[in-house]
Every structure is written in C-alpha cells, then in structure tokens.
Design an enzyme around this catalytic site. Structure first.
Site, PDB file in Angstrom:
ATOM      1  N   LYS A 160       2.891  -8.407   6.870  1.00 18.16           N
ATOM      2  CA  LYS A 160       2.421  -7.313   7.882  1.00 18.16           C
ATOM      3  C   LYS A 160       1.698  -7.890   8.997  1.00 18.16           C
ATOM      4  CE  LYS A 160      -0.040  -4.037   5.808  1.00 18.16           C
ATOM      5  NZ  LYS A 160      -1.127  -3.443   4.749  1.00 18.16           N
TER       6      LYS A 160
HETATM    7  O1  G3P Z   1      -3.045  -0.782   4.133  1.00 23.11           O
HETATM    8  C1  G3P Z   1      -3.632   0.092   4.978  1.00 23.11           C
HETATM    9  C2  G3P Z   1      -4.035   1.200   5.020  1.00 23.11           C
HETATM   10  O2  G3P Z   1      -3.618   1.775   3.732  1.00 23.11           O
HETATM   11  C3  G3P Z   1      -5.372   1.570   5.354  1.00 23.11           C
HETATM   12  O3  G3P Z   1      -5.987   2.349   4.227  1.00 23.11           O
HETATM   13  O4  G3P Z   1      -7.456   3.854   3.193  1.00 23.11           O
HETATM   14  O5  G3P Z   1      -8.349   2.107   4.373  1.00 23.11           O
HETATM   15  O6  G3P Z   1      -7.577   3.981   5.440  1.00 23.11           O
HETATM   16  P1  G3P Z   1      -7.504   3.083   4.512  1.00 23.11           P
END
Ligand code: G3P
Length: 227
Positions: free
Chosen positions: A86
C-alpha cells in the site's frame, strides 16, 4: 466483487474466513498501531492467514520513494503470494508506484479522495486504488459518488487498475458502492456480519423449524428418506 477485511485483528480474520468468502485483508499504520503492540508477530500471523492464496495489502511507512520501494521489497519477500504494497497518494508515492512495478511488486494506492488522484495512480501503474468512502462523506464530498466516478473513468479509459473501496461505517455505503461496479471493498468484520442480517429472514427460518418440529418432532429430513 471481492470482500476484504480492513483489520489486523487475527481472531477476527480467522473467524470471518471460516464463514465468509473473504478474498484477503488490508491494514494501515493506524490499524496496526491500534491492534498490536507486537507488529512483527501480527505480520507473521497475517502471513499464516494469507497462505491459502488470500490477498494481503500492507502499507509502507517510509516517506521517500526510495524508502517505500525498499520496504515494499522486504514486505513482498516476507509475504510472498498475492501481496500488495500500500503506497500513499502523494508525489513520493507516485514515483514509488513506478519503482515497485519495475520490480514486479503489486501496488495499492491508498488515501484516495478524488477521481483525478485515482486516474493518476492508475497511469503510474497501480493495481488497485483505495478511495475512502466514509472519510469523504464526513467532509460532505459524497464518497459513493467519488467511487462511481472512479469506476466510470477506469471503464472509459479501459485501464486494468481495480477499485478497492475502503473506509465504511455502514451497510448502506457498502451497498451503494457495490452498485457502482467497484471491484472490491474492504470492511470491518462487524460490518461484514451485518450483510446477512434481516429480522424477516430470522423469522422465516424459525417458522420453518417450528412447522417441521410440530409434524416430525426431532427427526431430521435425512432420517425420513425411504430407500
Ligand atoms: O484502510 C484504510 C481505510 O479503510 C480507512 O478507514 O475507517 O479509518 O476511515 P477508516
């Protein structure tokens, strides 16, 4: 559409992989920092769980393109299989995508908030782009619509980059994103379980059970087969 788990919690991945058609898992530095004080052990466990051919998307932590490439190489060697580095969506990340692809390392470009970022990452060779749906909604930027625009752009330009939509807080977001034709979503285990729930489903199944028991008691259907 592929479903991935956005977590580093081993017991959650283990449980979910037992029941759901999970294609792989994704983490980011925040997830790893929250879930684990022994990242090395967690990464080894993730490698074990991925061994059956699951995709693993792990984010690099370096700030420079060269540093990202070195980390991507090491992580790729460590995980083997269907590994994706990533890479952050910034100028160093953009260079890192080309460097990684030249070394044959798969890349997922993360923290995508606009279709133009997604298209640029795609032109640099990204295998996946990860737009953040809930974080877009939280700045009134309509996460589902951004995913839709990215999917449309990729279709129109006939690029091979896939969309791995991320950052979900409710099932409506997942459903609406699925309707855009996204290639994949990454969700929490908790949210994934909600895909199955409907009270009328539960009621229907309970009715089948009680109608059967009223007539046939404890017998199972296979007990009553006449050969
Ligand atoms: O993996 C990155 C993404 O899923 C971030 O998610 O829930 O922290 O906005 P969140």
């Amino acid at each position: 559409m592929k479903i991935l788990l956005d977590t580093a919690r081993i017991e959650v991945i283990d449980e979910m992989m037992t029941y759901f058609p999970i294609a792989g898992f994704t983490t980011n530095p925040s997830i790893l920092a929250k879930e684990s004080s022994h990242v090395g052990t967690t990464l080894t466990e993730l490698r074990r769980l991925a061994a059956g051919g699951k995709m693993v998307h792990i984010q690099v932590t370096a700030d420079t393109a060269g540093g990202m490439l070195e980390q991507a190489k090491q992580l790729n060697d460590f995980f083997g299989g269907d590994f994706y580095a990533k890479i952050p969506m910034n100028i160093q990340g953009l260079k890192a995508i080309s460097l990684c692809k030249a070394e044959g390392i798969n890349c997922t470009v993360t923290a995508i908030f606009t279709p133009m970022q997604a298209l640029t990452a795609s032109m640099a060779g990204a295998d996946f782009v990860a737009p953040y749906v809930d974080r877009l909604d939280n700045i009134t930027s309509d996460g589902v619509n951004v995913v839709k625009e990215i999917v449309n752009l990729f279709n129109r330009h006939e690029v091979k980059t896939q969309v791995l939509a991320a950052s979900f807080k409710n099932m409506q977001q997942v459903y609406d994103v699925a309707s855009t034709g996204t290639h994949a979503v990454t969700v929490s285990g908790e949210l994934c379980k909600k895909f199955l729930f409907h009270p009328y489903t539960d009621k229907s199944l309970e009715d089948f059970k009680s109608d059967w028991a009223e007539k046939f008691g404890n017998h199972e259907i296979t007990d009553l087969l006449s050969l």
